[in-house]
Motif scaffolding. Structure first.
Motif, PDB file in Angstrom:
ATOM      1  N   THR A   4       0.847  -1.183   0.000  1.00 36.25           N
ATOM      2  CA  THR A   4       0.000   0.000   0.000  1.00 36.25           C
ATOM      3  C   THR A   4       0.884   1.235   0.000  1.00 36.25           C
ATOM      4  O   THR A   4       1.883   1.287   0.719  1.00 36.25           O
ATOM      5  N   LYS A   5       0.529   2.203  -0.806  1.00 36.51           N
ATOM      6  CA  LYS A   5       1.302   3.435  -0.864  1.00 36.51           C
ATOM      7  C   LYS A   5       1.117   4.201   0.432  1.00 36.51           C
ATOM      8  O   LYS A   5       0.002   4.321   0.941  1.00 36.51           O
ATOM      9  N   ASP A   6       2.226   4.725   0.934  1.00 32.71           N
ATOM     10  CA  ASP A   6       2.148   5.489   2.174  1.00 32.71           C
ATOM     11  C   ASP A   6       2.255   6.995   1.907  1.00 32.71           C
ATOM     12  O   ASP A   6       2.754   7.756   2.723  1.00 32.71           O
ATOM     13  N   PHE A   7       1.751   7.408   0.744  1.00 31.61           N
ATOM     14  CA  PHE A   7       1.745   8.825   0.405  1.00 31.61           C
ATOM     15  C   PHE A   7       0.525   9.125  -0.462  1.00 31.61           C
ATOM     16  O   PHE A   7      -0.047   8.237  -1.083  1.00 31.61           O
ATOM     17  N   GLU A   9      -0.957  10.604  -3.664  1.00 29.66           N
ATOM     18  CA  GLU A   9      -0.473  10.894  -5.020  1.00 29.66           C
ATOM     19  C   GLU A   9      -0.736  12.340  -5.429  1.00 29.66           C
ATOM     20  O   GLU A   9       0.108  12.973  -6.076  1.00 29.66           O
ATOM     21  N   ASN A  10      -1.898  12.889  -5.077  1.00 34.10           N
ATOM     22  CA  ASN A  10      -2.194  14.278  -5.431  1.00 34.10           C
ATOM     23  C   ASN A  10      -1.260  15.247  -4.721  1.00 34.10           C
ATOM     24  O   ASN A  10      -0.828  16.246  -5.311  1.00 34.10           O
ATOM     25  N   ALA A  11      -0.944  14.956  -3.461  1.00 35.72           N
ATOM     26  CA  ALA A  11      -0.012  15.819  -2.722  1.00 35.72           C
ATOM     27  C   ALA A  11       1.372  15.772  -3.371  1.00 35.72           C
ATOM     28  O   ALA A  11       2.048  16.804  -3.494  1.00 35.72           O
ATOM     29  N   VAL A  12       1.787  14.599  -3.809  1.00 35.33           N
ATOM     30  CA  VAL A  12       3.083  14.458  -4.474  1.00 35.33           C
ATOM     31  C   VAL A  12       3.063  15.182  -5.818  1.00 35.33           C
ATOM     32  O   VAL A  12       4.028  15.868  -6.176  1.00 35.33           O
ATOM     33  N   LEU A  13       1.959  15.078  -6.555  1.00 32.30           N
ATOM     34  CA  LEU A  13       1.848  15.797  -7.826  1.00 32.30           C
ATOM     35  C   LEU A  13       1.898  17.308  -7.606  1.00 32.30           C
ATOM     36  O   LEU A  13       2.514  18.035  -8.393  1.00 32.30           O
ATOM     37  N   GLU A  32      16.723  16.235  -7.203  1.00 31.30           N
ATOM     38  CA  GLU A  32      15.870  17.290  -6.645  1.00 31.30           C
ATOM     39  C   GLU A  32      14.423  16.819  -6.541  1.00 31.30           C
ATOM     40  O   GLU A  32      13.722  17.153  -5.575  1.00 31.30           O
ATOM     41  N   LEU A  33      13.992  16.024  -7.501  1.00 28.82           N
ATOM     42  CA  LEU A  33      12.634  15.480  -7.434  1.00 28.82           C
ATOM     43  C   LEU A  33      12.492  14.510  -6.267  1.00 28.82           C
ATOM     44  O   LEU A  33      11.539  14.605  -5.502  1.00 28.82           O
ATOM     45  N   VAL A  34      13.430  13.601  -6.141  1.00 28.70           N
ATOM     46  CA  VAL A  34      13.374  12.629  -5.042  1.00 28.70           C
ATOM     47  C   VAL A  34      13.378  13.368  -3.696  1.00 28.70           C
ATOM     48  O   VAL A  34      12.554  13.089  -2.825  1.00 28.70           O
ATOM     49  N   ASP A  35      14.285  14.317  -3.559  1.00 26.16           N
ATOM     50  CA  ASP A  35      14.377  15.074  -2.297  1.00 26.16           C
ATOM     51  C   ASP A  35      13.123  15.909  -2.059  1.00 26.16           C
ATOM     52  O   ASP A  35      12.590  15.947  -0.949  1.00 26.16           O
ATOM     53  N   GLY A  36      12.646  16.586  -3.097  1.00 25.48           N
ATOM     54  CA  GLY A  36      11.518  17.495  -2.953  1.00 25.48           C
ATOM     55  C   GLY A  36      10.175  16.814  -2.813  1.00 25.48           C
ATOM     56  O   GLY A  36       9.259  17.361  -2.194  1.00 25.48           O
ATOM     57  N   LEU A  37      10.029  15.630  -3.376  1.00 25.23           N
ATOM     58  CA  LEU A  37       8.746  14.929  -3.307  1.00 25.23           C
ATOM     59  C   LEU A  37       8.568  14.181  -1.995  1.00 25.23           C
ATOM     60  O   LEU A  37       7.443  13.856  -1.618  1.00 25.23           O
ATOM     61  N   GLY A  38       9.666  13.895  -1.335  1.00 25.07           N
ATOM     62  CA  GLY A  38       9.579  13.209  -0.053  1.00 25.07           C
ATOM     63  C   GLY A  38       9.219  11.739  -0.159  1.00 25.07           C
ATOM     64  O   GLY A  38       8.697  11.164   0.790  1.00 25.07           O
ATOM     65  N   SER A  43       9.657   4.442  -5.271  1.00 22.45           N
ATOM     66  CA  SER A  43       8.232   4.788  -5.206  1.00 22.45           C
ATOM     67  C   SER A  43       7.862   5.770  -6.309  1.00 22.45           C
ATOM     68  O   SER A  43       6.784   5.688  -6.900  1.00 22.45           O
ATOM     69  N   MET A  44       8.775   6.701  -6.585  1.00 23.32           N
ATOM     70  CA  MET A  44       8.522   7.665  -7.639  1.00 23.32           C
ATOM     71  C   MET A  44       8.399   6.948  -8.986  1.00 23.32           C
ATOM     72  O   MET A  44       7.447   7.164  -9.732  1.00 23.32           O
ATOM     73  N   TYR A  45       9.363   6.081  -9.283  1.00 21.16           N
ATOM     74  CA  TYR A  45       9.327   5.352 -10.556  1.00 21.16           C
ATOM     75  C   TYR A  45       8.116   4.432 -10.638  1.00 21.16           C
ATOM     76  O   TYR A  45       7.468   4.350 -11.684  1.00 21.16           O
ATOM     77  N   ASP A  46       7.808   3.734  -9.536  1.00 21.81           N
ATOM     78  CA  ASP A  46       6.681   2.804  -9.537  1.00 21.81           C
ATOM     79  C   ASP A  46       5.346   3.514  -9.753  1.00 21.81           C
ATOM     80  O   ASP A  46       4.461   2.996 -10.437  1.00 21.81           O
ATOM     81  N   THR A  47       5.209   4.690  -9.175  1.00 25.15           N
ATOM     82  CA  THR A  47       3.930   5.396  -9.225  1.00 25.15           C
ATOM     83  C   THR A  47       3.822   6.350 -10.401  1.00 25.15           C
ATOM     84  O   THR A  47       2.778   6.428 -11.052  1.00 25.15           O
ATOM     85  N   PHE A  48       4.894   7.084 -10.676  1.00 27.11           N
ATOM     86  CA  PHE A  48       4.819   8.161 -11.655  1.00 27.11           C
ATOM     87  C   PHE A  48       5.665   7.926 -12.905  1.00 27.11           C
ATOM     88  O   PHE A  48       5.568   8.679 -13.867  1.00 27.11           O
ATOM     89  N   GLY A  49       6.503   6.916 -12.897  1.00 27.92           N
ATOM     90  CA  GLY A  49       7.379   6.671 -14.037  1.00 27.92           C
ATOM     91  C   GLY A  49       8.636   7.513 -13.950  1.00 27.92           C
ATOM     92  O   GLY A  49       9.032   7.959 -12.879  1.00 27.92           O
ATOM     93  N   ASP A  50       9.231   7.759 -15.092  1.00 32.88           N
ATOM     94  CA  ASP A  50      10.473   8.537 -15.108  1.00 32.88           C
ATOM     95  C   ASP A  50      10.179  10.037 -15.003  1.00 32.88           C
ATOM     96  O   ASP A  50       9.021  10.458 -14.858  1.00 32.88           O
ATOM     97  N   LYS A  51      11.194  10.856 -15.092  1.00 31.40           N
ATOM     98  CA  LYS A  51      11.062  12.308 -14.954  1.00 31.40           C
ATOM     99  C   LYS A  51      10.060  12.872 -15.961  1.00 31.40           C
ATOM    100  O   LYS A  51       9.209  13.695 -15.605  1.00 31.40           O
ATOM    101  N   HIS A  52      10.148  12.430 -17.198  1.00 36.79           N
ATOM    102  CA  HIS A  52       9.250  12.937 -18.229  1.00 36.79           C
ATOM    103  C   HIS A  52       7.799  12.588 -17.926  1.00 36.79           C
ATOM    104  O   HIS A  52       6.905  13.430 -18.038  1.00 36.79           O
TER     105      HIS A  52
END
Length: 193
Positions: A4-7, A9-13, A32-38, A43-52
């Motif tokens: 289960t995601k512990d964040f 998604e809208n807040a991260v977006l 900067e994305l990893v640091d700034g998204l918390g 988790s970033m790659y699994d949920t949102f994919g790559d930077k693009h």
């Protein structure tokens, strides 16, 4: 069994929008994305994919939120002129209230990446159509109730006002004089007199 995601998604977006908005797509690093998204890189790659992919999702998220605001403003206005004034003043207020002078995220994306990124171009185009349609709805309301006497084509007027908005959004990056923007709003509204 999937974790289960512990964040949220809208807040991260929303955080991604802020990061990309502040530094642009090319100026924002993965770290900067990893640091700034918390969230973790995995988790970033699994949920949102790559930077693009994250950028595209952030831009679409921003567009959806903006669309809700514009629709609410047009729907709540009593008259066409009031709707147009409220839309212009809303944008002006947002731009002048930004101490970082970031301008508009959508306009920035248009300038930085849309010309060479079809996915960004699609979102930017959809956003421009949405803004134009919001103004068109307000203009038609004003024409139908006799408030506007202009003989100009309603669609052409909507495009003119939409372009005025873009001008405000770009100019706000360097100009902070409220009088300048008040003059733009009044001059734009004068085409309906």
């Amino acid at each position: 069994m999937a974790r289960t995601k512990d964040f949220d998604e809208n807040a991260v977006l929303n955080k991604a929008v802020c990061l990309f908005w502040h530094k642009g797509y090319n100026g924002t690093s993965m770290q900067e994305l990893v640091d700034g998204l918390g969230i973790s890189r995995s988790s970033m790659y699994d949920t949102f994919g790559d930077k693009h992919e994250l950028y595209i999702k952030a831009l679409a998220h921003y567009q959806q939120e903006g669309s809700k605001q514009l629709c609410a403003i047009v729907s709540s206005a009593v008259s066409g002129k009031e709707a147009i004034r409220k839309l212009l003043e809303h944008v002006t207020s947002d731009m002048l209230g930004d101490k970082q002078r970031k301008g508009c995220f959508m306009v920035n994306a248009n300038v930085e990446t849309a010309s060479h990124d079809p996915e960004v171009m699609k979102i930017v185009t959809r956003n421009e159509e949405m803004v134009e349609d919001a103004f068109l709805k307000a203009i038609k309301k004003g024409l139908e109730n006799g408030e506007f006497k202009t003989k100009q084509d309603a669609r052409a007027l909507a495009r003119f006002v939409s372009n005025s908005i873009k001008g405000i959004q770009v100019s706000s990056k360097s100009i902070k004089d409220k009088k300048v923007f008040a003059d733009i709003v009044e001059a734009t509204l004068s085409v309906f007199d």
